[in-house]
Structure formats: structure tokens, C-alpha cells
Design a protein around this motif. Structure first.
Motif, PDB file in Angstrom:
ATOM      1  N   ASP A  41      -9.614   2.856  -6.262  1.00 38.31           N
ATOM      2  CA  ASP A  41     -10.450   1.749  -5.803  1.00 38.31           C
ATOM      3  C   ASP A  41     -10.198   0.479  -6.603  1.00 38.31           C
ATOM      4  O   ASP A  41     -10.353  -0.644  -6.080  1.00 38.31           O
ATOM      5  CB  ASP A  41     -11.934   2.120  -5.820  1.00 38.31           C
ATOM      6  CG  ASP A  41     -12.427   2.552  -7.192  1.00 38.31           C
ATOM      7  OD1 ASP A  41     -11.634   2.575  -8.152  1.00 38.31           O
ATOM      8  OD2 ASP A  41     -13.629   2.875  -7.298  1.00 38.31           O
ATOM      9  N   ALA A  42      -9.763   0.613  -7.872  1.00 40.38           N
ATOM     10  CA  ALA A  42      -9.399  -0.567  -8.657  1.00 40.38           C
ATOM     11  C   ALA A  42      -8.135  -1.210  -8.096  1.00 40.38           C
ATOM     12  O   ALA A  42      -8.016  -2.445  -8.025  1.00 40.38           O
ATOM     13  CB  ALA A  42      -9.197  -0.179 -10.126  1.00 40.38           C
ATOM     14  N   ALA A  56      -9.124  -2.974  -4.801  1.00 41.12           N
ATOM     15  CA  ALA A  56      -9.826  -4.235  -5.032  1.00 41.12           C
ATOM     16  C   ALA A  56      -8.859  -5.331  -5.463  1.00 41.12           C
ATOM     17  O   ALA A  56      -8.952  -6.484  -5.001  1.00 41.12           O
ATOM     18  CB  ALA A  56     -10.915  -4.033  -6.090  1.00 41.12           C
ATOM     19  N   ALA A  57      -7.918  -4.975  -6.336  1.00 49.26           N
ATOM     20  CA  ALA A  57      -6.948  -5.970  -6.808  1.00 49.26           C
ATOM     21  C   ALA A  57      -6.033  -6.412  -5.673  1.00 49.26           C
ATOM     22  O   ALA A  57      -5.693  -7.602  -5.563  1.00 49.26           O
ATOM     23  CB  ALA A  57      -6.124  -5.384  -7.956  1.00 49.26           C
ATOM     24  N   ALA A  92      -6.788  -6.392  -2.426  1.00 49.74           N
ATOM     25  CA  ALA A  92      -7.577  -7.198  -1.490  1.00 49.74           C
ATOM     26  C   ALA A  92      -7.749  -8.624  -1.996  1.00 49.74           C
ATOM     27  O   ALA A  92      -7.749  -9.575  -1.207  1.00 49.74           O
ATOM     28  CB  ALA A  92      -8.935  -6.544  -1.256  1.00 49.74           C
ATOM     29  N   ALA A  93      -7.873  -8.766  -3.315  1.00 52.25           N
ATOM     30  CA  ALA A  93      -8.096 -10.093  -3.896  1.00 52.25           C
ATOM     31  C   ALA A  93      -6.909 -11.023  -3.685  1.00 52.25           C
ATOM     32  O   ALA A  93      -7.078 -12.246  -3.607  1.00 52.25           O
ATOM     33  CB  ALA A  93      -8.410  -9.960  -5.386  1.00 52.25           C
ATOM     34  N   ARG A 134      -0.815  -1.764  -1.752  1.00 54.53           N
ATOM     35  CA  ARG A 134      -1.457  -0.582  -2.340  1.00 54.53           C
ATOM     36  C   ARG A 134      -0.469   0.571  -2.469  1.00 54.53           C
ATOM     37  O   ARG A 134      -0.437   1.273  -3.492  1.00 54.53           O
ATOM     38  CB  ARG A 134      -2.653  -0.139  -1.489  1.00 54.53           C
ATOM     39  CG  ARG A 134      -3.805  -1.109  -1.443  1.00 54.53           C
ATOM     40  CD  ARG A 134      -5.090  -0.446  -0.952  1.00 54.53           C
ATOM     41  NE  ARG A 134      -4.966   0.187   0.347  1.00 54.53           N
ATOM     42  CZ  ARG A 134      -5.244  -0.402   1.515  1.00 54.53           C
ATOM     43  NH1 ARG A 134      -5.649  -1.673   1.527  1.00 54.53           N
ATOM     44  NH2 ARG A 134      -5.135   0.263   2.649  1.00 54.53           N
TER      45      ARG A 134
END
Length: 443
Positions: free
Chosen positions: A33-34, A37-38, A40-41, A429
Motif C-alpha cells: 500500500d505504500a 500510494a507513492a 498514485a501521487a 506499481r
């Protein structure tokens, strides 16, 4: 690599008690999930990169702007950069700072475009031109390499921001000339980079790569062992004797010979090879002969492609085809010159690494979105040459627009080919997790 029932910690303790050296333990995994999130940013940035690259495509070994684009962004991420590797290739090297095993993994993207007139209608469609076989031609990213570069740059940015969370080294390979090289060039992009030491210093242990293709968006598919075909270019020159079209018996008709050669090649492939066991395609795609409707020329030049999955079978087919073509020409009183040149070796996915990668890619794509047993495909990729040097896995990323049937979507190399930009973040990812999870493995 062996599979152990003991945990890594228990195994290390057992080996220490027995007097054997303990292996390096795997590091603490970075949570998926980290990574998500990175990724997606930076998704808007990745899309912007893709559009810029799409608008400025370059042919093989002419990727000067693209290489500079890549190098500039890698340096801004604090990644060590080597330029001019394999002529116009770029290598980025990122070293993790966490304690742990010092493994080395490579991720690869290809940079070149095709001599295609784009017809997508995109606001950032290419209007670029280039030189191909001595002629000025339109150039377009009709195979998705713009997306490949953007996704790998995105992974590099995510990983550079996590370098304190992993040990080991990640090598980013931005490769030129995957689509082939200008006439007279002896090697394509992958082999040029290998010859320039792209897999050395640091020495790469494994390599991963991806390619966007028509497919349900958000899906990943590949297979162990033979995945993408070996590709050979075949050239045939037939020589006869020129004559008036009204008097064919006074010459040697190479047009008739060419027709028989095409029929022979098609029949030889279709009637002597079992397509259910080893897919084989032998296509004659060009025929150049003659300048006037009533003159039978003295020469015909044919070219085509051979796609195979079995080396011994390929060699046998080539031998029989050459003999058969000679016999056809001789029957008409003509002569034949047959030559063959490999464009790409068989993409052979390491079995153990393929099995290990499936759950990693599932972390990236989600349950039910990874097929690790897809049928082989007769298109080719020179990623295969990297796999000849180190174990590797190459996989496909479905990139068809939402609501469009992949079976009818414009294929790679089509003027209408486009990439669903929603899948770019998945590529980021997948690249990131493939590298991280490999570095986290105990030796």
C-alpha cells in the motif's frame, strides 16, 4: 533457487549451529500500500511524461531527445546515470541505503518509435518525421514505448524516494532500437547495450520488463518458458532471364518462380509442422519485381519473417526451405539466393522466477488480474537477449481503452494504436514491486 520449509531466521540458526555459513536474511518488506500510494501521487507526472514522449517520437538509434529526457529526470531523482550505452541507451543506477543483502536487479524499457503515420486523433499526436532507409518518413509511438519509458521513470521516482527502505541495487535500462536498426547495423538495441556492459558493474542477477498490448485494462499476462517468438528476417533473390511478356518461353520467368516459392513456403510450414505443439509462422511479406506490364524481369526480390518457439525445429525448417526454394528455381532454370538474419531470440521466461513473480504482480494488479499461463504469442521482443545473459521475466500489460473489445482494438504497430493512460500507474506499481520484492529475497 530452492524453496525452504523453514523460515529464513530458523534456517540461518540451523546453518550456524551446523557450522555452515548463514545466508543473508531478507530485509523487511516495503508494504504494497505504500508503493501504491507513492505511485498514485506521481500519476499525473507519469501521464505528462508519456504525452511529451508521444509527441516527440524518434526512430531506433536516433533517440537523442528521448535519451536526454530520461537522463535529465533520473539525475533530478538523485540516480547515477550513464549515457551513450548501446549508442543512445541510458542506464540509471539506484543503490539502497538500508542494511541487508546486496542484490542487483534490472528493470527495462524500450525507447524507439516506428515509421508510421499516426491516425489516433490525439491532441498530442505525433507530427514528427525521421529518416528510414534513406527516405523521410512519419514517425509515431505506435507500439507503446512512450508509455514504457514513462512507467519506468515513474518507478525510478518511487524507488528513489524509498532508497532508505531497501538494500541492494536497482539498474534502470532505457534501451534504444528494440524495433530494429537501420540497414547495415549489425546489432539491435539490447545486444548493443549488453556489449557496452549494461548488465555489469554492478552485475545484474535478474531482469524484468513489460509491454503494453491490447488487453483488458489492468490485467497482466505472461507464461513461463517460451512466451514470445524468435524472429528471423528472410530474404530471397530470384534471378532469371528477361524477355518480352508475349514470349515467356524465350526467357526465365522469375514472376512464376516467385509464385511457386511463396506457395512452397506456405505449404512447407502448414503441412510439416504441428501448430498445436510449436506455433510457427513463415510469412513472405514483400515482392519487388519488374517495371513494365509487358516485360518479364530478370530478378525478383522477396522478404519475409519466420517466427518460431523451438530452436531445433527452426533450424530444420530453414534448411528444408532453402533446399526447396533452390529446387523450385532450378526447375524453371532460375537461381535463388536465400539468406536469414535473426532479429530477436525467443523470449524465454525463467520458470522459477515466473512462478515467484505471479504473487508479486498480483500485489500490483489485484486478485484475478494476473494470468501466468497465457498462450504464447508470435510477436517478438529483443528483451530476449537480456534473458540470454541473466534470468528474467517479460510480461504484457493490457492497455485497451475502457469499453473496447481487445480483440477488435487497434493492435501494436497500427496507425490507430493508443494506450489507456489509466494503466500507467499499474505499470509503475508492477515495476516497483518486482524490484523491491526481488531485493527483499534471501539468497
Amino acid at each position: 533457487m530452492r524453496r525452504f520449509l523453514l523460515s529464513a531466521t530458523a534456517l540461518a540458526a540451523a546453518l550456524t549451529l551446523s557450522g555452515a555459513p548463514a545466508p543473508a536474511l531478507a530485509q523487511t518488506p516495503v508494504p504494497a500500500d505504500a508503493v501504491a500510494a507513492a505511485a498514485a501521487a506521481i500519476e499525473p507526472e507519469v501521464i505528462a511524461w508519456r504525452r511529451d514522449l508521444h509527441q516527440h517520437p524518434e526512430l531506433g538509434l536516433a533517440e537523442h531527445r528521448t535519451a536526454a529526457f530520461v537522463a535529465e529526470r533520473l539525475r533530478a531523482m538523485g540516480i547515477e546515470v550513464r549515457e551513450g550505452v548501446g549508442r543512445t541507451g541510458v542506464v540509471g543506477i539506484l543503490r539502497g541505503t538500508a542494511a541487508g543483502p546486496d542484490r542487483v536487479v534490472a528493470l527495462r524499457a524500450d525507447m524507439d518509435a516506428l515509421p508510421v503515420l499516426e491516425a489516433t486523433g490525439l491532441p498530442f499526436a505525433s507530427t514528427a518525421t525521421g529518416t528510414y532507409q534513406g527516405a523521410t518518413v512519419p514517425v509515431a509511438h505506435a507500439c507503446g514505448h512512450d508509455a514504457h519509458v514513462a512507467m519506468l521513470l515513474g518507478a525510478a521516482e518511487v524507488l528513489s524516494g524509498m532508497k532508505d527502505r531497501f538494500s541492494g541495487t536497482i539498474v534502470f535500462l532505457f534501451q534504444p532500437a528494440e524495433e530494429g536498426v537501420p540497414p547495415g547495423e549489425p546489432l539491435g538495441g539490447a545486444r548493443l547495450m549488453i556489449a557496452d556492459g549494461a548488465l555489469e558493474n554492478p552485475k545484474v542477477e535478474a531482469i524484468f520488463g513489460l509491454h503494453v498490448v491490447p488487453g483488458r485494462p489492468g490485467t497482466i499476462f505472461y507464461r513461463p518458458q517460451g512466451f514470445m517468438a524468435a524472429s528471423d528476417r528472410v530474404d530471397i533473390v530470384l534471378k532469371g532471364r528477361q524477355t518480352h511478356g508475349a514470349w515467356p518461353w524465350r526467357g526465365v520467368d522469375v514472376i512464376a518462380v516467385a509464385g511457386q516459392v511463396i506457395s512452397t513456403v506456405n505449404t512447407l510450414t502448414a503441412r510439416t509442422i504441428d501448430p498445436t505443439t510449436t506455433p510457427t509462422v513463415f510469412t513472405i511479406a514483400t515482392l519487388q519485381a519488374g517495371v513494365r506490364y509487358n516485360i518479364i524481369p530478370d530478378q525478383a526480390v522477396l522478404s519475409g519473417t519466420l517466427r518460431t518457439f523451438d530452436i531445433a525445429q527452426r533450424d530444420d525448417l530453414v534448411k528444408r526451405a532453402e533446399a526447396a526454394i533452390d529446387h523450385v528455381a532450378e526447375a524453371y532454370g532460375a537461381t535463388a539466393e536465400f539468406s536469414i538474419q535473426q532479429n530477436a531470440a525467443l523470449v524465454f521466461n525463467n520458470e522459477e522466477l515466473s512462478a515467484w513473480l505471479a504473487p508479486v504482480l498480483t500485489e500490483a494488479a489485484g486478485e484475478g488480474n494476473v494470468n501466468a499461463a497465457t498462450p504464447p504469442t508470435t510477436v517478438a521482443e529483443d528483451f530476449s537477449y537480456f534473458q540470454n545473459e541473466v534470468p528474467g521475466v517479460f510480461y504484457h500489460l493490457g492497455g485497451t481503452a475502457d469499453g473496447v473489445d481487445p480483440a477488435t482494438a487497434a493492435p501494436n504497430h497500427s496507425p490507430q494504436f493508443d494506450v489507456n493512460e489509466d494503466v500507467l500507474v499499474l505499470g509503475v506499481r508492477a515495476h516497483t514491486l518486482s524490484a523491491l520484492r526481488f531485493l527483499e529475497r534471501a539468497r
